[in-house]
Scaffold this motif. Structure first.
Motif, PDB file in Angstrom:
ATOM      1  N   ILE A 176       0.750  -1.266   0.272  1.00  0.00           N
ATOM      2  CA  ILE A 176       0.032  -0.068  -0.165  1.00  0.00           C
ATOM      3  C   ILE A 176       0.825   1.334  -0.052  1.00  0.00           C
ATOM      4  O   ILE A 176       0.435   2.424   0.144  1.00  0.00           O
ATOM      5  N   SER A 177       2.294   1.198  -0.278  1.00  0.00           N
ATOM      6  CA  SER A 177       3.254   2.317  -0.369  1.00  0.00           C
ATOM      7  C   SER A 177       3.089   3.125   0.926  1.00  0.00           C
ATOM      8  O   SER A 177       2.917   4.271   0.633  1.00  0.00           O
ATOM      9  N   MET A 178       3.071   2.459   1.986  1.00  0.00           N
ATOM     10  CA  MET A 178       3.173   3.159   3.115  1.00  0.00           C
ATOM     11  C   MET A 178       4.245   3.937   3.472  1.00  0.00           C
ATOM     12  O   MET A 178       5.277   3.314   3.605  1.00  0.00           O
ATOM     13  N   LYS A 179       4.271   5.349   3.684  1.00  0.00           N
ATOM     14  CA  LYS A 179       5.338   5.950   3.844  1.00  0.00           C
ATOM     15  C   LYS A 179       5.858   5.969   5.423  1.00  0.00           C
ATOM     16  O   LYS A 179       6.935   6.063   5.743  1.00  0.00           O
ATOM     17  N   HIS A 199      -2.839  -4.428   9.946  1.00  0.00           N
ATOM     18  CA  HIS A 199      -3.447  -5.555  10.414  1.00  0.00           C
ATOM     19  C   HIS A 199      -4.747  -5.956   9.975  1.00  0.00           C
ATOM     20  O   HIS A 199      -5.631  -5.034   9.495  1.00  0.00           O
ATOM     21  N   GLY A 200      -4.644  -7.151   9.388  1.00  0.00           N
ATOM     22  CA  GLY A 200      -5.987  -7.835   8.696  1.00  0.00           C
ATOM     23  C   GLY A 200      -5.925  -7.916   7.333  1.00  0.00           C
ATOM     24  O   GLY A 200      -6.812  -8.451   6.578  1.00  0.00           O
ATOM     25  N   MET A 201      -4.845  -7.333   6.751  1.00  0.00           N
ATOM     26  CA  MET A 201      -4.625  -7.415   5.318  1.00  0.00           C
ATOM     27  C   MET A 201      -4.620  -8.890   4.647  1.00  0.00           C
ATOM     28  O   MET A 201      -3.888  -9.587   5.378  1.00  0.00           O
ATOM     29  N   ASN A 202      -4.926  -8.857   3.408  1.00  0.00           N
ATOM     30  CA  ASN A 202      -4.826 -10.179   2.870  1.00  0.00           C
ATOM     31  C   ASN A 202      -4.083 -10.024   1.668  1.00  0.00           C
ATOM     32  O   ASN A 202      -4.243  -9.389   0.763  1.00  0.00           O
ATOM     33  N   LEU A 203      -2.819 -10.597   1.515  1.00  0.00           N
ATOM     34  CA  LEU A 203      -1.918 -10.567   0.333  1.00  0.00           C
ATOM     35  C   LEU A 203      -1.812 -12.063  -0.163  1.00  0.00           C
ATOM     36  O   LEU A 203      -1.802 -13.062   0.414  1.00  0.00           O
ATOM     37  N   GLN A 204      -1.706 -11.836  -1.813  1.00  0.00           N
ATOM     38  CA  GLN A 204      -1.852 -12.995  -2.422  1.00  0.00           C
ATOM     39  C   GLN A 204      -0.246 -13.289  -2.529  1.00  0.00           C
ATOM     40  O   GLN A 204       0.687 -12.580  -2.238  1.00  0.00           O
ATOM     41  N   VAL A 205      -0.020 -14.877  -2.525  1.00  0.00           N
ATOM     42  CA  VAL A 205       1.351 -15.496  -2.362  1.00  0.00           C
ATOM     43  C   VAL A 205       2.290 -15.078  -3.465  1.00  0.00           C
ATOM     44  O   VAL A 205       3.328 -14.382  -3.254  1.00  0.00           O
ATOM     45  N   GLY A 206       1.670 -14.732  -4.471  1.00  0.00           N
ATOM     46  CA  GLY A 206       2.232 -14.126  -5.875  1.00  0.00           C
ATOM     47  C   GLY A 206       2.964 -12.681  -5.626  1.00  0.00           C
ATOM     48  O   GLY A 206       4.167 -12.450  -6.185  1.00  0.00           O
ATOM     49  N   PHE A 207       2.364 -11.957  -4.671  1.00  0.00           N
ATOM     50  CA  PHE A 207       2.949 -10.747  -4.559  1.00  0.00           C
ATOM     51  C   PHE A 207       4.146 -10.811  -3.620  1.00  0.00           C
ATOM     52  O   PHE A 207       5.316 -10.288  -4.061  1.00  0.00           O
ATOM     53  N   MET A 265      18.559  -5.376  -6.797  1.00  0.00           N
ATOM     54  CA  MET A 265      18.508  -4.179  -6.656  1.00  0.00           C
ATOM     55  C   MET A 265      19.624  -3.932  -5.672  1.00  0.00           C
ATOM     56  O   MET A 265      19.939  -4.844  -4.803  1.00  0.00           O
ATOM     57  N   SER A 266      20.152  -2.703  -5.552  1.00  0.00           N
ATOM     58  CA  SER A 266      20.999  -2.291  -4.435  1.00  0.00           C
ATOM     59  C   SER A 266      20.214  -2.032  -3.130  1.00  0.00           C
ATOM     60  O   SER A 266      19.025  -1.510  -3.394  1.00  0.00           O
ATOM     61  N   GLU A 267      21.205  -2.216  -2.240  1.00  0.00           N
ATOM     62  CA  GLU A 267      20.397  -1.946  -0.768  1.00  0.00           C
ATOM     63  C   GLU A 267      19.790  -0.417  -0.834  1.00  0.00           C
ATOM     64  O   GLU A 267      18.533   0.092  -0.377  1.00  0.00           O
ATOM     65  N   GLU A 268      20.487   0.375  -1.426  1.00  0.00           N
ATOM     66  CA  GLU A 268      20.063   2.003  -1.483  1.00  0.00           C
ATOM     67  C   GLU A 268      18.922   2.188  -2.406  1.00  0.00           C
ATOM     68  O   GLU A 268      17.846   2.797  -1.907  1.00  0.00           O
ATOM     69  N   ASP A 269      18.574   1.303  -3.194  1.00  0.00           N
ATOM     70  CA  ASP A 269      17.324   1.467  -4.138  1.00  0.00           C
ATOM     71  C   ASP A 269      16.283   0.857  -3.480  1.00  0.00           C
ATOM     72  O   ASP A 269      15.101   1.102  -3.577  1.00  0.00           O
ATOM     73  N   ILE A 270      16.496  -0.111  -2.597  1.00  0.00           N
ATOM     74  CA  ILE A 270      15.673  -0.960  -2.025  1.00  0.00           C
ATOM     75  C   ILE A 270      14.887  -0.115  -1.038  1.00  0.00           C
ATOM     76  O   ILE A 270      13.780   0.216  -0.768  1.00  0.00           O
ATOM     77  N   LEU A 271      15.890   0.770  -0.438  1.00  0.00           N
ATOM     78  CA  LEU A 271      15.403   1.956   0.666  1.00  0.00           C
ATOM     79  C   LEU A 271      14.513   2.922   0.207  1.00  0.00           C
ATOM     80  O   LEU A 271      13.820   3.563   0.892  1.00  0.00           O
ATOM     81  N   LYS A 272      14.666   3.102  -1.091  1.00  0.00           N
ATOM     82  CA  LYS A 272      13.549   4.105  -1.843  1.00  0.00           C
ATOM     83  C   LYS A 272      12.216   3.462  -2.125  1.00  0.00           C
ATOM     84  O   LYS A 272      11.267   4.197  -2.262  1.00  0.00           O
ATOM     85  N   ILE A 273      11.996   2.220  -1.971  1.00  0.00           N
ATOM     86  CA  ILE A 273      10.560   1.717  -1.926  1.00  0.00           C
ATOM     87  C   ILE A 273       9.676   2.214  -0.811  1.00  0.00           C
ATOM     88  O   ILE A 273      10.146   1.775   0.470  1.00  0.00           O
ATOM     89  N   PRO A 274       8.669   2.929  -0.951  1.00  0.00           N
ATOM     90  CA  PRO A 274       7.745   2.915   0.220  1.00  0.00           C
ATOM     91  C   PRO A 274       7.446   1.745   0.767  1.00  0.00           C
ATOM     92  O   PRO A 274       6.991   1.121   0.388  1.00  0.00           O
ATOM     93  N   GLY A 275       7.446   1.877   2.200  1.00  0.00           N
ATOM     94  CA  GLY A 275       7.207   0.582   3.005  1.00  0.00           C
ATOM     95  C   GLY A 275       8.407  -0.027   3.667  1.00  0.00           C
ATOM     96  O   GLY A 275       8.258  -0.723   4.278  1.00  0.00           O
ATOM     97  N   ILE A 276       9.688   0.165   3.207  1.00  0.00           N
ATOM     98  CA  ILE A 276      10.798  -0.472   3.781  1.00  0.00           C
ATOM     99  C   ILE A 276      11.590   0.178   4.608  1.00  0.00           C
ATOM    100  O   ILE A 276      11.667   1.597   4.587  1.00  0.00           O
ATOM    101  N   GLU A 277      11.317  -0.431   5.808  1.00  0.00           N
ATOM    102  CA  GLU A 277      11.834   0.163   6.925  1.00  0.00           C
ATOM    103  C   GLU A 277      13.466   0.253   6.970  1.00  0.00           C
ATOM    104  O   GLU A 277      14.030  -0.937   6.653  1.00  0.00           O
TER     105      GLU A 277
END
Length: 299
Positions: free
Chosen positions: A210-213, A221-229, A240-252
């Motif tokens: 959900i691109s949570m910033k 809590h309670g979300m349903n995710l497809q295994v394919g996701f 990807m580089s670790e720097e680029d992974i951190l640019k993905i919204p939702g990655i802590e």
């Protein structure tokens, strides 16, 4: 006279293999929680155990610093009722006495080094609102994975394996399937009707979906995710580089080096268990322990 059913404010510190977190609040009903404070930091404590090390390296120092920061930030809402639980990294460490002494000094609490079985029991209590007959909880942490199912007649079965998001790099679904295929055949529930996923890897993938910033437990809590996701996102991040992974919204911050491996693990476990999707629960062992403390158990 006070009601026997009256709950109270409490707080739980969770020193995990990948992160350190603090939850403060109280249960107001079997499924409702009034949260006063909830925050954590990824510190990757388990990395100090590489090559036989103990809890005296840079990750241990970072964990203690973040623990101190959490206590300071949450101090205005902390009650007299608290608990500090430690999981796989602390269980596994040989040299840990000085680390635990510092935890005692910072928190004023006696750390409880929980067994895998105790972890499973707390996870079951924290997430039981989603559990139907034949359900299975999968708690993929930084240092271990717990599989939790209900016993006939009550109680829970807990099987723990020291394989998780931070225990070794997985770069493909084939590797992940090979890691879990034989192991899953020995679980008490081989064809669960539902899988509930808890732990930082699962909630991070939900946040990415959900691109949570700014992460909030209640939003995943309670979300349903497809295994394919899980599979597609893990494959996307693998090269990807670790720097680029951190640019993905939702990655802590702190998860960039382990998040793709964790996704492959979750996808393989769900696929091999015969489910197409899984429920995400943000209420793991911290919530289970809070439930106990809030109702006056284990204090």
């Amino acid at each position: 006279m006070e009601s026997k059913n009256k709950t109270r404010d409490a707080y739980v510190l969770d020193i995990g293999s990948a992160s350190v977190r603090l939850l403060a609040g109280r249960y107001t009903s079997p499924t409702e929680v009034s949260i006063l404070y909830s925050k954590g930091y990824v510190t990757r404590l388990r990395e100090d155990l590489t090559d036989g090390g103990g809890l005296d390296g840079p990750r241990s120092k970072e964990t203690l610093n973040k623990l101190r920061q959490l206590i300071t930030e949450a101090k205005p809402v902390l009650s007299r009722v608290g608990s500090c639980i430690c999981t796989q990294a602390v269980r596994q460490a040989g040299k840990k006495d000085e680390f635990l002494d510092e935890v005692r000094r910072i928190t004023g609490l006696e750390p409880e080094i929980v067994t895998g079985e105790r972890e499973g029991e707390l996870a079951w209590m924290g997430s039981r609102e989603f559990l139907d007959k034949g359900s299975m909880i999968v708690d993929l942490g930084g240092g271990s994975t717990e599989f939790i199912t209900e016993k006939q007649g009550g109680g829970v079965n807990v099987i723990s394996r020291s394989v998780a998001s931070a225990t070794g790099k997985i770069k493909s679904m084939d590797e992940a399937r090979d890691c879990w295929r034989e192991y899953l055949q020995n679980l008490p529930v081989k064809d669960p009707v539902k899988i509930v996923l808890i732990g930082g890897t699962a909630t991070t993938y939900a946040a990415v979906a959900i691109s949570m910033k700014q992460y909030r437990d209640a939003m995943v809590h309670g979300m349903n995710l497809q295994v394919g996701f899980f599979r597609r996102q893990a494959e996307f991040m693998t090269d990807m580089s670790e720097e680029d992974i951190l640019k993905i919204p939702g990655i802590e911050p702190g998860r960039e080096s382990i998040i793709s491996t964790g996704g492959f693990h979750l996808a393989a476990i769900c696929e091999l268990s015969g489910v197409d999707s899984a429920v995400i629960s943000s209420r793991g062992i911290r919530y289970g322990r809070l439930r106990e403390l809030s109702s006056g158990v284990g204090y």
